[in-house]
Design an enzyme around this catalytic site. Structure first.
Site, PDB file in Angstrom:
ATOM      1  N   ASP A  48     -55.956  16.231  28.408  1.00  0.00           N
ATOM      2  CA  ASP A  48     -56.429  16.642  27.087  1.00  0.00           C
ATOM      3  C   ASP A  48     -57.079  18.025  27.162  1.00  0.00           C
ATOM      4  O   ASP A  48     -57.903  18.288  28.039  1.00  0.00           O
ATOM      5  CB  ASP A  48     -57.460  15.661  26.553  1.00  0.00           C
ATOM      6  CG  ASP A  48     -56.884  14.267  26.347  1.00  0.00           C
ATOM      7  OD1 ASP A  48     -55.651  14.173  26.160  1.00  0.00           O
ATOM      8  OD2 ASP A  48     -57.655  13.295  26.368  1.00  0.00           O
ATOM      9  N   ASP A  56     -50.783  15.934  27.748  1.00  0.00           N
ATOM     10  CA  ASP A  56     -51.149  14.840  26.852  1.00  0.00           C
ATOM     11  C   ASP A  56     -51.618  15.438  25.523  1.00  0.00           C
ATOM     12  O   ASP A  56     -50.963  16.306  24.978  1.00  0.00           O
ATOM     13  CB  ASP A  56     -52.213  13.959  27.493  1.00  0.00           C
ATOM     14  CG  ASP A  56     -52.329  12.601  26.819  1.00  0.00           C
ATOM     15  OD1 ASP A  56     -51.485  12.280  25.961  1.00  0.00           O
ATOM     16  OD2 ASP A  56     -53.256  11.847  27.130  1.00  0.00           O
ATOM     17  N   ASP A 116     -58.519  14.855  21.482  1.00  0.00           N
ATOM     18  CA  ASP A 116     -58.577  13.396  21.483  1.00  0.00           C
ATOM     19  C   ASP A 116     -60.003  12.877  21.360  1.00  0.00           C
ATOM     20  O   ASP A 116     -60.944  13.446  21.942  1.00  0.00           O
ATOM     21  CB  ASP A 116     -57.965  12.836  22.765  1.00  0.00           C
ATOM     22  CG  ASP A 116     -56.447  12.819  22.725  1.00  0.00           C
ATOM     23  OD1 ASP A 116     -55.867  13.407  21.779  1.00  0.00           O
ATOM     24  OD2 ASP A 116     -55.841  12.226  23.638  1.00  0.00           O
ATOM     25  N   ARG A 141     -48.768  13.081  16.110  1.00  0.00           N
ATOM     26  CA  ARG A 141     -50.231  12.949  16.223  1.00  0.00           C
ATOM     27  C   ARG A 141     -50.959  14.181  15.699  1.00  0.00           C
ATOM     28  O   ARG A 141     -51.609  14.914  16.442  1.00  0.00           O
ATOM     29  CB  ARG A 141     -50.659  12.667  17.665  1.00  0.00           C
ATOM     30  CG  ARG A 141     -50.052  11.406  18.247  1.00  0.00           C
ATOM     31  CD  ARG A 141     -50.624  11.092  19.623  1.00  0.00           C
ATOM     32  NE  ARG A 141     -50.032   9.875  20.172  1.00  0.00           N
ATOM     33  CZ  ARG A 141     -50.392   9.311  21.312  1.00  0.00           C
ATOM     34  NH1 ARG A 141     -51.350   9.857  22.034  1.00  0.00           N
ATOM     35  NH2 ARG A 141     -49.800   8.217  21.734  1.00  0.00           N
TER      36      ARG A 141
END
Length: 521
Positions: A161, A190, A194, A243
């Site tokens: 992240d 990734d 997040d 996302r």
């Protein structure tokens, strides 16, 4: 569910790591670069001030950032860290100290509060090195670039992240940053942004997220629904597979963002999440809003958005797009004021303001970029809220009427071994709930809106007086209903809600709540 596609890379995206020595550069600059004030949900729950009022230091390596944190008098001593140059694995080492908990290979903001990290001078680039926020509160990250952080391959950092938050994080404002990768999960990357494991009151503003398989998520699984109260505004999402963000539970406010080339899906509201999606501009993209890759439904309230060359897939199974004519299926009440731009000017205003090294320009709400004046750097206290009315102290007087907690549900942020959330509404003073640490939250919840104006927090025998400061939060909206110190009867304006949270922000001993009573008043 993960779907890999070939990413269309921006021509100017650099992927190389720059070799820099491990020497630490840390000095007092001539002037402090104070960020403008926070916006969105980061203004709630007491607000987000970062290191305002604290010492300002300059850091040109990751080790220097860690040293600045470790050299503070305490883990909550305010500090502004001005960062310049390239921060990478070669110059980021673990530093030890009583006021920090750092690690090599990642910028670690762990178990700390009241910190600002801001890029200055010729800019700050975190190259293949992520920023990890854990068990922390009142954090500002501004005017930096984070690129090519990997979870597999070499080197790895922060679970892949770019910026990751987890485990009881509160009040984070990320502003004017550029977060980018050069591929998707199959290439070792990734998420760019997040949040998981009880992360709340976060704002991402005036930022660029691009060239990644995953923009970011709120909640690591369908059962991780303790996160929320997140605002996304004036950001540009470009060449992202999915996302933007993925929402699992919680509440998000998403406005004035420009979405370009979302390849598989966009805003993915699921597992009971509720999103207010207004005045955004979606362009050259697919399935920009809906519930995807699950049958656990999420919800949205939409208004003022523009869909420019957006395609929609057919619904079915675990695929529930909101289009081609998105309609609201919930209502989200926003507890703060905001002045959105019209969606038609969003591409223009975002291109002038979003990302690092843009002069911290913002919109005036009338589609014109402005350079904000620095906010006064008043010294913050701990990230407990500062109400505009006198801070109440709970009283011991027993309220009248029916205890609405009896027969209701309960949950919380954590629980110590041998305790239960349900113990706070069982009518038994011999059972109790305790958080896993010295602070934590417990909630009472109902299946339909319930009017509440008074709560009574009753501590278990032998622990009376252990609760220090607290706040009472409308968990439906994130609004702070009351704040103060010492347990007892707490009154506030009558409010209709489904869930009400009592959050302990400090304690003098182990908190033990035997009963959390609620009354209509």
């Amino acid at each position: 569910m993960r779907r890999s596609v070939a990413l269309r890379l921006s021509a100017g995206l650099a992927t190389m790591a720059v070799a820099v020595g491990t020497g630490v550069a840390l000095s007092m600059p001539e002037a402090s670069a104070a960020p403008s004030g926070a916006t969105g949900y980061a203004t709630q729950n007491g607000g987000t001030t970062g290191g305002a009022g604290g010492q300002t230091v300059r850091a040109t390596t990751g080790t220097a950032i860690h040293q600045a944190l470790c050299n503070r008098a305490s883990r909550s001593t305010p500090i502004i860290i001005q960062v310049e140059g390239t921060i990478n694995h070669g110059n980021t080492a673990k530093v030890s100290g009583d006021s920090c908990s750092t690690a090599a290979g990642v910028i670690e903001l762990k178990q700390i509060s009241n910190v600002t990290i801001v890029g200055v001078g010729s800019g700050a680039v975190f190259d293949q090195l992520g920023i990890h926020i854990r068990d922390s509160s009142n954090i500002i990250i501004q005017n930096v670039t984070v690129r090519n952080v990997k979870k597999s391959g070499s080197p790895t950092s922060n679970g892949g992240d770019a910026i990751g938050m987890e485990s009881n994080v509160r009040n984070v404002w990320v502003d004017h940053v550029t977060l980018e990768a050069s591929g998707g999960e199959s290439e070792g990357f990734d998420g760019l942004f997040d949040m998981k494991d009880n992360t709340q009151y976060v704002t991402l503003s005036y930022s660029i997220l691009r060239n990644s398989g995953r923009g970011g998520l709120i909640g690591s699984s369908e059962s991780d629904t303790s996160n929320g109260y997140v605002t996304f505004h004036h950001n540009r999402y470009e060449n992202i597979d999915s996302r933007t963000p993925l929402l699992r539970g919680g509440i998000a406010h998403i406005y004035n963002n420009h979405y370009v080339s979302l390849n598989e899906s966009g805003i993915n509201s699921r597992a009971g999440a509720r999103a207010k999606v207004d005045n955004n501009y979606f362009e050259d993209s697919k399935d920009v809003l809906g519930t995807f890759y699950t049958d656990a439904a999420g919800y949205w309230q939409v208004s003022g958005n523009i869909f420019d060359n957006v395609t929609w897939s057919e619904p079915g199974g675990d695929n529930n797009p909101a289009g081609p004519d998105p309609k609201s299926n919930t209502t989200v009440n926003i507890p703060y004021s905001y002045n959105p731009d019209d969606a038609g000017c969003v591409p223009g205003i975002v291109s002038q303001t979003a990302g690092a090294d843009k002069g911290l320009k913002v919109s005036d709400g009338d589609c014109s970029p402005q350079t904000p004046s620095p906010t006064p750097t008043a010294t913050p206290t701990s990230p407990s809220p500062t109400p505009t009315t006198p801070t109440p102290t709970a009283t011991p007087t027993q309220p009248g009427g029916t205890n609405l907690s009896l027969g209701a549900g309960a949950d919380g942020s954590s629980k110590a071994d041998g305790t239960s959330y349900g113990n706070v509404r069982d009518g038994n003073m011999n059972t109790y709930w305790s958080p896993a640490g010295s602070t934590g939250a417990v909630s009472i919840k109902w299946g339909s809106p319930t009017a509440v104006s008074t709560i009574n927090i009753r501590e278990a025998a032998g622990s009376v007086g252990n609760i220090g400061s607290w706040r009472v939060v409308n968990a439906d909206t994130g609004a702070v209903l009351a704040s103060g110190s010492k347990a007892g009867v707490i009154s506030f304006p009558r409010t209709s809600l489904r869930k009400i949270t009592f959050e302990i922000t400090s304690s003098t001993g182990t908190p033990r709540i035997a009963e959390y009573e609620t009354y209509a008043g």
